[in-house]
Motif scaffolding. Structure first.
Motif, short mmCIF file in Angstrom:
data_model
loop_
_atom_site.label_atom_id
_atom_site.label_comp_id
_atom_site.label_asym_id
_atom_site.label_seq_id
_atom_site.Cartn_x
_atom_site.Cartn_y
_atom_site.Cartn_z
N ILE A 285 0.83 -1.20 0.00
CA ILE A 285 0.00 0.00 0.00
C ILE A 285 0.87 1.25 0.00
O ILE A 285 1.78 1.39 0.81
N CYS A 286 0.54 2.17 -0.91
CA CYS A 286 1.08 3.53 -0.83
C CYS A 286 0.07 4.31 0.00
O CYS A 286 -1.06 4.54 -0.45
N HIS A 287 0.46 4.73 1.18
CA HIS A 287 -0.50 5.38 2.08
C HIS A 287 -0.83 6.82 1.68
O HIS A 287 -1.74 7.42 2.24
N ALA B 218 7.74 2.53 4.16
CA ALA B 218 7.69 3.82 3.45
C ALA B 218 7.64 3.57 1.96
O ALA B 218 8.19 2.59 1.47
N CYS B 219 6.95 4.46 1.27
CA CYS B 219 6.86 4.39 -0.19
C CYS B 219 7.55 5.64 -0.74
O CYS B 219 7.55 6.69 -0.10
N TYR B 220 8.15 5.51 -1.93
CA TYR B 220 8.97 6.61 -2.47
C TYR B 220 8.41 7.09 -3.82
O TYR B 220 9.15 7.64 -4.64
N CYS B 221 7.10 6.91 -4.04
CA CYS B 221 6.52 7.24 -5.35
C CYS B 221 6.28 8.74 -5.49
O CYS B 221 6.52 9.52 -4.57
N ASP B 222 5.75 9.13 -6.65
CA ASP B 222 5.52 10.56 -6.91
C ASP B 222 4.42 11.14 -6.01
O ASP B 222 4.52 12.29 -5.58
N SER B 223 3.36 10.36 -5.70
CA SER B 223 2.33 10.91 -4.78
C SER B 223 2.94 11.14 -3.41
O SER B 223 2.61 12.11 -2.73
N CYS B 224 3.82 10.22 -2.99
CA CYS B 224 4.47 10.41 -1.70
C CYS B 224 5.39 11.62 -1.73
O CYS B 224 5.49 12.36 -0.75
N ALA B 225 6.04 11.85 -2.88
CA ALA B 225 6.91 13.03 -3.00
C ALA B 225 6.08 14.30 -2.79
O ALA B 225 6.47 15.20 -2.04
ZN ZN Z 1 3.65 6.35 -2.44
#
Ligand code: ZN
Ligand code: GLA
Length: 673
Positions: A117-119, A160-167
């Motif tokens: 899951i990307c939170h 932790a997620c490192y995707c663009d939404s998380c950025a």
């Molecule tokens: Zn993410």
């Protein structure tokens, strides 16, 4: 104010994760019959059931869950109902592939396990809230409902997620937390290596870099990831509070660092109605009951000393370690009741019936593949009876003798790259100091470095690299007012931004310790140093040494060899009405025992000298009385002195003087008066 104990549960909780969807309905009748036979009072249901509950977007099927909950209710078994948001269905990921999390090096995980899951993902957030609303509307006032179990073990397997939404979400978090991009530059020290930013849009998560990245950025990202996950918990919790008033909401923690190190449970403890924990023995050759006691003490501390609940542990072996030994006869009961002694209002397991299929089919359960004619089942029945006889302890609190300072944020900072020695393992120091206290039969509370410490005669600080100025003042005030403090090396070094406190080490602690440290001098692999004491006796240190300069402290032990030969190794600083000890090397178990012994003398803590170290004695007390738990982890019978006569609850026998505790057994005495 929602209640803090499972609604309608009049006994201690005993049961486990119940996954009836893995079995034909014909098995369910046998399940509830055997649950009653075992004395099960509550089960956790629906934790991974999203794909069944919502087979297509917006189409719900509650029929099977209605029948399961109805059956449990008819049989007097309370329900801890999961929101299934840890396991979004396949259709969800196909529609929203960006909800799958991305690693620091850019790999996007696939569907097919759990907890992917990307939170930060808006589609995940919307879908999780929608299914939670549906569940709450349907079961919010069901008479069987005792507790809401949100999600499952937030923080694992993806921390932790490192995707663009998380950025994008990280940039918003930074703006909220720091205000301006200049403040971020200042906090992270971006003047170093030319890392300066001139706009928030330039900042990314700490993705893979050619060499070590900015430590302030990495530390803030841990805080951001934890806060982001917590946003999703509180959103579900608020829905449940609104639609299901009066039913407490929890999510199962994993407080043991070896099981989850990415969640700041001090912050989470304030958000749940009831603290619950999962604990599994790490079978790495060390004394597993000490590790268990530590996790239970930490969980109680996260609950602010209030009763909590062990929501998962195992009846026997697990299946996810390199080697998964079965538990010895009686070990399950010692484990379960060890948690109860340290504040748990019951003992629950993963899981009720052992799966035939899937990734966890070799994980033990209450009802094994072999059925009821098995050792595990017989021990489960026996434990159910023991737990039932302990009902009177509900609501009592575990009494502690000493405190250990603990901070997940400090832990995160200590584990960033490029430290003076990779052999310094803060967890090892915490475990070893805890073990030294355990061996003296001292019950330990864990305390946040800025918390009120005045209740404790002794406070130990095994490895607390990050300490705010406020924390430094706090421990100083504690000592001045009469406390005894023991600090181990590489503590109090940096502030909340991983910036070294101004001036000599250890900036946050040099006043209270009455010394400065000029330089760290870690040892080479397997190198040892000798320390000599006032009476000529010797101790041994390894991993770390320091050039300590006393500035008020007295030298108690001196380095006898190595680069620091002739300089102080262990110091003692009388300050105000109290005393502060400092140790600048990694003492072995014998050295720690000596150090804790001297400090315990300063603190006026009398040792329970006549008990073997593996006989655990813990007390719970409250309105219903005082209860002494004695857990004999040894292979020999023993006797535990009682300060007053009482009634042993598991056998119903009277006890006075010295309580016999057979090898491997547990006894719980309700003391008279
Ligand atoms: Zn993410
Ligand atoms: C965790 C999970 C459970 C199960 C157990 C196995 O605690 O919450 O679903 O996977 O581990 O030990």
């Amino acid at each position: 104010m929602p209640d803090t104990s499972p609604r309608g549960l009049t006994r201690l909780a005993f049961g486990g994760d119940y996954n009836p969807e893995q079995w034909p309905e014909s098995v369910w009748q046998e399940d509830v019959r055997l649950m009653r036979e075992a004395g099960v009072t509550m089960v956790s249901v629906g934790i991974f059931s999203w794909a069944l509950l919502e087979p297509a977007p917006g189409e719900y099927d509650f029929g099977w869950l209605d029948r399961v909950i109805g059956l449990l209710h008819e049989n007097g078994i309370r329900v801890d109902l999961g929101t299934p948001t840890v396991a979004p269905p396949a259709w969800f990921y196909r529609a929203h592939p960006e909800a799958l999390p991305v690693t620091a090096d850019g790999t996007r995980y696939e569907f097919g396990s759990r907890g992917a899951i990307c939170h930060s993902n808006a589609d995940y957030r919307a879908a999780a809230r929608a299914v939670t609303v549906k569940l709450a509307e349907r079961y919010g006032d069901h008479p069987a409902l005792a507790l809401w179990h949100v999600h499952n073990e937030y923080g694992v397997p993806v921390s932790a997620c490192y995707c663009d939404s998380c950025a994008a979400h990280f940039r918003r978090w930074l703006a909220r937390t720091h205000g301006t991009v200049e403040a971020v530059n200042e906090a992270w020290g971006t003047a170093f290596w030319g890392q300066r930013y001139t706009g928030f849009e330039q900042i990314n998560p700490p993705r893979a870099t050619p060499t070590v990245g900015n430590p302030g950025q990495a530390l803030d990202y841990k805080r951001f990831a934890d806060a982001t996950i917590r946003e999703n918990f509180t959103a579900e919790r608020d829905i449940l509070h609104r639609l299901s008033p009066g039913v407490p909401v929890t999510t199962n923690f994993m407080t043991a660092l070896s099981q989850c190190d990415s969640i700041d449970y001090w912050a989470w403890g304030r958000e749940v109605d009831l603290v619950t924990n999962d604990h599994y023995l790490i079978t790495d050759g060390r004394r597993t009951h000490v590790n268990l006691a530590m996790a239970a003490d930490l969980t109680r501390s996260v609950a602010g000393g209030a009763p909590w609940l062990l929501l998962e542990h195992s009846t026997s072996g697990v299946n996810w370690q390199p080697r998964n030994p079965a538990k010895a006869p009686g070990q399950m009961a010692r484990n379960s009741l060890g948690h109860v002694a340290r504040g748990s209002e019951g003992a629950m397991f993963f899981q009720w019936r052992q799966s035939r299929r899937g990734a966890e089919k070799f994980h033990s359960s209450m009802l094994p593949h072999g059925g009821t004619d098995t050792r595990v089942w017989r021990e489960v029945i026996e434990l159910g009876a023991s737990v039932e006889s302990l009902s009177p302890i509900r609501g009592t609190r575990t009494e502690a003798d000493a405190a250990m300072l603990w901070d997940w944020q400090s832990w995160w900072a200590q584990n960033l790259s490029w430290r003076p020695s990779e052999d310094h393992d803060p967890r090892e120091r915490a475990d070893s100091f805890y073990e030294a206290l355990y061996d003296r039969h001292l019950t330990v509370d864990f305390a946040h470095p800025e918390a009120d410490l005045s209740a404790y005669p002794l406070v130990v600080v095994p490895a607390l690299y990050l300490m705010t100025e406020a924390a430094g003042h706090n421990v100083r005030e504690y000592v001045e007012n009469g406390g005894t403090l023991v600090v181990s090396y590489f503590s109090g070094i940096v502030d909340e931004h991983d910036a070294v406190h101004e001036g000599a080490y250890p900036g946050a602690l040099r006043d209270v310790l009455g010394l400065t440290v000029e330089e760290f001098s870690p040892l080479l692999k397997d190198e040892r140093v000798r320390l000599t004491g006032p009476d000529g006796s010797e101790l041994t240190g390894d991993v770390w040494t320091e050039f300590v300069v006393p500035r008020g402290a007295e030298t108690v032990w001196t380095y006898a060899d190595g680069l620091t030969a002739g300089r102080p190794a262990v110091t003692r600083h009388p300050l105000g009405h109290g005393t502060a000890w400092y140790v600048s090397t990694r003492l072995d178990a014998q050295g720690l025992d000596a150090l804790i012994g001297w400090a315990a003398d300063d603190a006026g803590l009398a040792p329970r000298a006549d008990l073997p170290r593996d006989v655990e004695v813990v007390r719970r007390s409250g309105a219903s009385g005082t209860y002494l738990f004695a857990i004999n982890h040894t292979a020999g019978d023993t006797k535990v002195p009682l300060e007053s006569p009482g009634t042993e609850l598991l056998t119903g026998e009277r006890a006075a003087g010295r309580l016999p505790v057979p090898a491997g057994a547990v006894r719980v005495v309700r003391l008279d008066g």
